[in-house]
Every structure is written in structure tokens, then in C-alpha cells.
Design a protein around this motif. Structure first.
Motif, PDB file in Angstrom:
ATOM      1  N   PRO A  98      10.370 -21.483  21.435  1.00 30.91           N
ATOM      2  CA  PRO A  98      11.749 -20.890  21.737  1.00 30.91           C
ATOM      3  C   PRO A  98      12.816 -21.894  21.792  1.00 30.91           C
ATOM      4  N   GLY A 156      10.138 -12.220  20.459  1.00 29.36           N
ATOM      5  CA  GLY A 156      11.296 -12.851  20.496  1.00 29.36           C
ATOM      6  C   GLY A 156      12.531 -12.545  19.403  1.00 29.36           C
ATOM      7  N   SER A 213       8.642 -10.696  28.585  1.00 27.72           N
ATOM      8  CA  SER A 213       7.967 -10.478  27.249  1.00 27.72           C
ATOM      9  C   SER A 213       6.447 -11.450  27.419  1.00 27.72           C
ATOM     10  N   HIS A 224      10.410  -7.473  26.451  1.00 30.28           N
ATOM     11  CA  HIS A 224      10.909  -7.230  24.853  1.00 30.28           C
ATOM     12  C   HIS A 224      12.313  -6.633  25.062  1.00 30.28           C
ATOM     13  N   ILE A 233      13.582 -15.845  24.005  1.00 27.46           N
ATOM     14  CA  ILE A 233      12.535 -15.233  24.335  1.00 27.46           C
ATOM     15  C   ILE A 233      12.826 -15.010  25.975  1.00 27.46           C
TER      16      ILE A 233
END
Length: 264
Positions: free
Chosen positions: A178, A245, A159, A188, A155
Motif C-alpha cells: 500500500p 484495498g 481489512s 473493507h 488499505i
């Protein structure tokens, strides 16, 4: 692409759906980081147990030291050796994937059963290949751990920042469980990563990660609130899948650590 991306956080989750461990470095293996999701809980029907049904699992905190895993829940502690397991193989599934596991020991299973209030057992995956997962996108088959699907989840920081701008109650990245958190420049942008290297390890992006109701569970207290997935679905819903992610695989073994650059 710029190399101005660095590893900010590394997490492993030794026991599926329990709390994670924040690490300064980790050893990457084919199935995921060493000791990451090699264990999970099964109910009396040998079905795996997750926070989706039992949010309280987020309040079990594992530690690793001296060849043991110690789990703390409220004022109770229990530990077992990383390498121990019984001899009888157990057949189960992680979602649609056939999986072969071994119970750790009867005492550990009873400790979890007593804490949760129903019969369960702690099991471990031993061998690479004891669970194989086929990618819905590429149709490639991967040897994986007991994670939901893929060995690693990455990730980007932006984001999370972008999501937090839309939430009344701010969250940490722990909500998304994550393995690797990297500093990014845009929300992202990790979706578009293809192949890259971190530390000693080459990684490949398999697909964006579809999220489920589990992200609504606050890992700080095990309380479920529906705002997060509802907000996320307003701008990250693609073909009825809410994405946050990326699922990645490691292409070779090696060490990565906090501060490593992401090199493309």
C-alpha cells in the motif's frame, strides 16, 4: 461518516517491484507520491520486470538520501542520482499502457544485470503524461507513474486484521504494497469511501484493487506460498477479481503525514 480514521503508515516504492520505504510523510503529486514508482527494470526486449516472475526483486532495498537512491541487495550496494538519466527515449508498456522512459545510466543497469543474472536496465519516467491509464470503470484517463495502474493504494487496518484471522501464518500489510494505511473500524469499509481529505490532499476512490499472485510473495524472504491468495479468494472474489484495498487518485498536490485524520 465519522472522522475517527487516521493515517498509520505511508509507503513509497521508488523502483517498481522492489522493496518499499516506510515514510513519516510524503508529498502527493498527480502521478503518485514524489519518487514513488518513477523507476522500473526492463529486460532486453524492453518488457517490464516484476516480482510475479522474479520474487527475488523483493530483496532489493532502496533508500533515499542526499539526492540519491541507494539500493542494497545482500552485501552489495549501488547508488545513483535521482535526477540523472540518459538522453535517448525508450518506448515500452506497463501492461497495456504505452509508456516513455529513459535509462538512468549504463553502470546502474549493469549492476542490476549482474545481481539478477540476466541483461536488464533501470529506466525512469520523467514527464507527467508519458504514461496515461484509462479507468475500466469510469473511462476517465489519468496521468500515472509506473505503478500497475493507479497513483495510490489505500488499505484499512481492519481489512488486514480480518484476513489474518483466517491465515495460519500471519502477515503484515507490506504484503499488499500500500501507499497509505489508515486505522479503520470494520473490514473493507474503505471500499465505500468516495472522496476524502488527508492532510493537504483531496483524494477520490477510483475502484477496489484487484490482486494477483504477487501477494503470495513474502517480502521478508522472497519465498512464494500460495495460501494467501487462496484464502483471500474465498471471501473477496467479485466477478473473478480478488479485491483488497482501493485504488485512489489525488486531486491536488500537497503533504500528508502519519497521524493525519481522514476527513469526509
Amino acid at each position: 461518516m465519522s472522522t475517527a480514521y487516521t493515517v498509520k503508515e505511508i509507503y513509497i516504492y521508488p523502483i517498481k517491484s522492489l522493496a518499499g520505504i516506510n515514510c513519516q510523510q510524503a508529498f502527493a503529486e498527480e502521478m503518485g507520491f514524489q519518487n514513488d514508482r518513477r523507476w522500473m527494470l526492463l529486460d532486453s526486449d524492453n518488457q517490464h520486470i516484476t516480482q510475479r516472475e522474479y520474487p527475488i526483486l523483493s530483496q532489493f532495498y532502496p533508500e533515499i538520501a542526499d539526492g540519491k537512491i541507494r539500493v542494497t541487495f545482500k552485501d552489495k550496494k549501488h547508488d545513483f542520482f535521482i535526477g540523472e538519466h540518459l538522453d535517448d527515449q525508450i518506448y515500452t508498456k506497463v501492461w497495456e499502457d504505452k509508456s516513455f522512459v529513459f535509462e538512468v545510466n549504463k553502470t546502474t543497469s549493469k549492476w542490476f544485470s549482474d545481481r539478477l543474472g540476466f541483461e536488464c536496465k533501470l529506466v525512469k519516467i520523467i514527464n507527467s503524461g508519458d504514461r496515461r491509464h484509462e479507468s475500466s470503470r469510469s473511462k476517465e484517463i489519468y496521468n500515472v507513474s509506473l505503478a500497475d495502474a493507479y497513483p495510490y493504494l489505500l488499505i484499512g487496518t481492519k481489512s488486514l486484521d480480518f484476513l489474518n484471522e483466517k491465515l495460519q501464518e500471519k502477515i503484515t500489510v507490506k504484503r499488499f504494497r500500500p501507499n497509505i494505511v489508515i486505522s479503520t473500524q470494520n473490514p473493507h469499509e474503505e471500499d465505500d469511501f468516495e472522496q476524502f481529505k488527508i492532510g493537504e490532499v483531496h483524494f477520490k476512490n477510483v475502484k477496489p484493487c484487484g490482486r494477483c499472485i504477487m501477494v503470495n510473495n513474502d517480502p521478508q524472504n522472497g519465498v512464494v506460498k500460495k495460501e494467501l491468495l487462496k484464502i483471500l479468494s474465498k471471501y473477496r472474489n467479485f466477478n473473478n477479481s480478488v479485491l483488497f484495498g482501493i485504488n485512489i487518485v489525488g486531486l491536488n498536490p500537497g503533504i500528508i503525514q502519519v497521524g493525519d485524520e481522514v476527513v469526509f
